[in-house]
Design an enzyme around this catalytic site. Structure first.
Site, PDB file in Angstrom:
ATOM      1  N   SER A   6       0.885  -1.161   0.000  1.00 58.37           N
ATOM      2  CA  SER A   6       0.000   0.000   0.000  1.00 58.37           C
ATOM      3  C   SER A   6       0.919   1.206   0.000  1.00 58.37           C
ATOM      4  CB  SER A   6      -0.861   0.010   1.262  1.00 58.37           C
ATOM      5  OG  SER A   6      -1.287   1.336   1.540  1.00 58.37           O
ATOM      6  N   HIS A  31      -1.521  -2.284  -4.104  1.00 60.51           N
ATOM      7  CA  HIS A  31      -2.823  -1.982  -3.498  1.00 60.51           C
ATOM      8  C   HIS A  31      -2.986  -0.468  -3.416  1.00 60.51           C
ATOM      9  CE1 HIS A  31      -6.107  -2.720  -0.550  1.00 60.51           C
ATOM     10  NE2 HIS A  31      -5.575  -1.751   0.176  1.00 60.51           N
ATOM     11  N   ASP A  33      -5.147   2.687  -2.150  1.00 55.74           N
ATOM     12  CA  ASP A  33      -6.152   3.060  -1.148  1.00 55.74           C
ATOM     13  C   ASP A  33      -6.806   4.387  -1.506  1.00 55.74           C
ATOM     14  OD1 ASP A  33      -6.113   1.027   0.993  1.00 55.74           O
ATOM     15  OD2 ASP A  33      -3.985   1.546   1.114  1.00 55.74           O
ATOM     16  N   MET A  35      -9.538   7.195  -0.682  1.00 53.79           N
ATOM     17  CA  MET A  35     -10.429   7.771   0.341  1.00 53.79           C
ATOM     18  C   MET A  35     -10.959   9.092  -0.211  1.00 53.79           C
ATOM     19  SD  MET A  35      -8.111   7.035   3.715  1.00 53.79           S
ATOM     20  CE  MET A  35      -7.117   5.533   3.816  1.00 53.79           C
ATOM     21  N   HIS A  68      -8.819  -0.183  -3.444  1.00 51.33           N
ATOM     22  CA  HIS A  68      -9.640  -0.366  -2.235  1.00 51.33           C
ATOM     23  C   HIS A  68     -10.421   0.928  -2.067  1.00 51.33           C
ATOM     24  CE1 HIS A  68      -9.420  -0.715   2.489  1.00 51.33           C
ATOM     25  NE2 HIS A  68     -10.663  -0.720   2.029  1.00 51.33           N
ATOM     26  N   MET A  70     -12.599   3.360  -0.410  1.00 52.26           N
ATOM     27  CA  MET A  70     -13.178   3.810   0.865  1.00 52.26           C
ATOM     28  C   MET A  70     -13.920   5.106   0.535  1.00 52.26           C
ATOM     29  SD  MET A  70      -9.850   2.829   3.155  1.00 52.26           S
ATOM     30  CE  MET A  70      -8.769   2.759   1.712  1.00 52.26           C
ATOM     31  N   MET A 139     -10.444  -6.334   6.844  1.00 54.28           N
ATOM     32  CA  MET A 139      -9.736  -5.191   7.439  1.00 54.28           C
ATOM     33  C   MET A 139      -9.283  -5.568   8.848  1.00 54.28           C
ATOM     34  SD  MET A 139      -9.439  -2.841   5.218  1.00 54.28           S
ATOM     35  CE  MET A 139      -8.455  -1.809   6.305  1.00 54.28           C
ATOM     36  N   GLY A 146      -2.433   4.589   7.332  1.00 52.88           N
ATOM     37  CA  GLY A 146      -1.432   3.548   7.488  1.00 52.88           C
ATOM     38  C   GLY A 146      -0.819   3.613   8.881  1.00 52.88           C
ATOM     39  N   GLY A 147      -0.073   2.563   9.236  1.00 54.84           N
ATOM     40  CA  GLY A 147       0.711   2.583  10.469  1.00 54.84           C
ATOM     41  C   GLY A 147      -0.048   2.267  11.751  1.00 54.84           C
ATOM     42  N   ASP A 181      -5.617  -6.546   5.401  1.00 51.33           N
ATOM     43  CA  ASP A 181      -5.117  -5.176   5.243  1.00 51.33           C
ATOM     44  C   ASP A 181      -5.107  -4.456   6.591  1.00 51.33           C
ATOM     45  OD1 ASP A 181      -4.509  -2.618   4.356  1.00 51.33           O
ATOM     46  OD2 ASP A 181      -6.338  -2.352   3.177  1.00 51.33           O
ATOM     47  N   GLY A 183      -1.739  -3.234   9.494  1.00 54.19           N
ATOM     48  CA  GLY A 183      -0.854  -3.656  10.578  1.00 54.19           C
ATOM     49  C   GLY A 183      -0.075  -4.928  10.315  1.00 54.19           C
ATOM     50  N   GLY A 203       1.711  -1.705   4.149  1.00 56.79           N
ATOM     51  CA  GLY A 203       2.037  -0.301   3.907  1.00 56.79           C
ATOM     52  C   GLY A 203       3.302   0.080   4.634  1.00 56.79           C
ATOM     53  N   SER A 204       3.149   0.515   5.891  1.00 53.44           N
ATOM     54  CA  SER A 204       4.295   1.021   6.650  1.00 53.44           C
ATOM     55  C   SER A 204       5.363  -0.046   6.906  1.00 53.44           C
ATOM     56  CB  SER A 204       3.821   1.615   7.978  1.00 53.44           C
ATOM     57  OG  SER A 204       3.021   0.681   8.679  1.00 53.44           O
TER      58      SER A 204
HETATM   59  C1  DX5 Z   1      -6.011   1.619   5.793  1.00 49.75           C
HETATM   60  C2  DX5 Z   1      -5.588   1.143   4.422  1.00 49.75           C
HETATM   61  C3  DX5 Z   1      -4.413   0.232   4.424  1.00 49.75           C
HETATM   62  C4  DX5 Z   1      -3.190   0.769   5.100  1.00 49.75           C
HETATM   63  C5  DX5 Z   1      -2.146  -0.290   5.269  1.00 49.75           C
HETATM   64  O1  DX5 Z   1      -7.102   2.457   5.650  1.00 49.75           O
HETATM   65  O2  DX5 Z   1      -6.649   0.464   3.800  1.00 49.75           O
HETATM   66  O3  DX5 Z   1      -4.147  -0.278   3.126  1.00 49.75           O
HETATM   67  O4  DX5 Z   1      -2.662   1.861   4.434  1.00 49.75           O
HETATM   68  O5  DX5 Z   1      -1.063   0.278   5.931  1.00 49.75           O
HETATM   69  P1  DX5 Z   1      -0.288  -0.454   7.121  1.00 49.75           P
HETATM   70  O6  DX5 Z   1       0.308  -1.695   6.558  1.00 49.75           O
HETATM   71  O7  DX5 Z   1       0.717   0.573   7.511  1.00 49.75           O
HETATM   72  O8  DX5 Z   1      -1.299  -0.745   8.199  1.00 49.75           O
HETATM   73 ZN    ZN Z   2      -6.352  -0.751   1.889  1.00 46.99          ZN
END
Ligand code: DX5
Ligand code: ZN
Length: 224
Positions: A6, A31, A33, A35, A68, A70, A139, A146-147, A181, A183, A203-204
């Site tokens: 991500s 992936h 994201d 929003m 994804h 949102m 989820m 992220g993070g 998805d 953490g 992601g992170s």
């Molecule tokens: C959260 C996103 C994820 C997120 C993943 O809203 O859908 O894809 O960025 O990031 P990490 O791996 O840092 O949780």
């Molecule tokens: Zn996502």
């Protein structure tokens, strides 16, 4: 197991480099994201179809792209993402009225259909839809950024999905994939694989200031 970065924690002025570093490290799924400033609890905006179009152009046709969504209006806007070049649209069960209709429209348009559900949503809301889904995304954080920390209580949802999908496959049905998805890091990747997850969004854990994508991915592969 498939790893899908991500890019939310990336430096957005260097997205091309992030794509190149990912592909060079062996990544073949990204992936995205999306929003819309309204649907997620923190009301934030990420990026949209124009950025996806540039990413598709940059990575070529070999990399699998999912988005994804949102957003509040996935049923009205999915075609913009399809036209920008994604292979799979993942929409929230909590945000779509007619999911069967949406999946049929995506399939007619030649792309895959995925359903995602929040930590607060029971898996029973997803199970009746499995037969026409290419992927279900669990989820493991509240969507928005992220993070965040992984929520291990999603284990029972993943296991229920795995059982239902194995039964579906045994009956000649679709091999719906399970994605997770939020953490995911080297310390918990093997655990979610053992529950039955096939694709992990990271992601992170992949894109951060501490080490390179290649180093992070090597650590993740070593944990598997
Ligand atoms: C959260 C996103 C994820 C997120 C993943 O809203 O859908 O894809 O960025 O990031 P990490 O791996 O840092 O949780
Ligand atoms: Zn996502």
């Amino acid at each position: 197991m498939e790893i899908a970065p991500s890019i939310l924690t990336a430096d957005f002025t260097r997205l091309g480099q992030v794509m190149d570093d990912s592909v060079t490290a062996g990544i073949s799924w990204i992936h995205l994201d999306i929003m819309d400033g309204n649907w997620v609890v923190n009301k934030t905006i990420t990026f949209g179809p124009a950025v996806i179009k540039s990413i598709r152009k940059h990575v070529g046709s070999e990399v699998f792209l999912d988005c994804h969504l949102m957003v509040t209006n996935a049923e009205d806007t999915w075609k913009q993402y399809a036209d920008a070049g994604v292979d799979l649209v993942i929409a929230h069960v909590e945000a779509v009225e007619d999911f069967k209709g949406l999946a049929a429209a995506l399939h007619d348009y030649g792309i895959q259909a995925g359903m995602v559900f929040n930590p607060a949503t029971p898996v029973e809301e997803v199970l009746p839809h499995l037969s026409y889904l290419d992927l279900v995304l669990v989820m493991s954080v509240v969507p928005g950024k992220g993070g965040q920390s992984f929520m291990p209580e999603v284990e029972s949802k993943v296991r229920a999905l795995r059982t239902a999908i194995e039964a579906q496959k045994a009956g000649g049905g679709r091999a719906t994939k399970i994605m997770i998805d939020g953490g995911i890091k080297a310390h918990n990747i093997a655990q979610v694989r053992d529950w039955g997850v096939e694709v992990a969004v990271i992601g992170s854990g992949l894109i951060n200031d501490n080490s390179s994508i290649a180093e992070n991915l090597a650590e993740i592969h070593a944990a598997l």
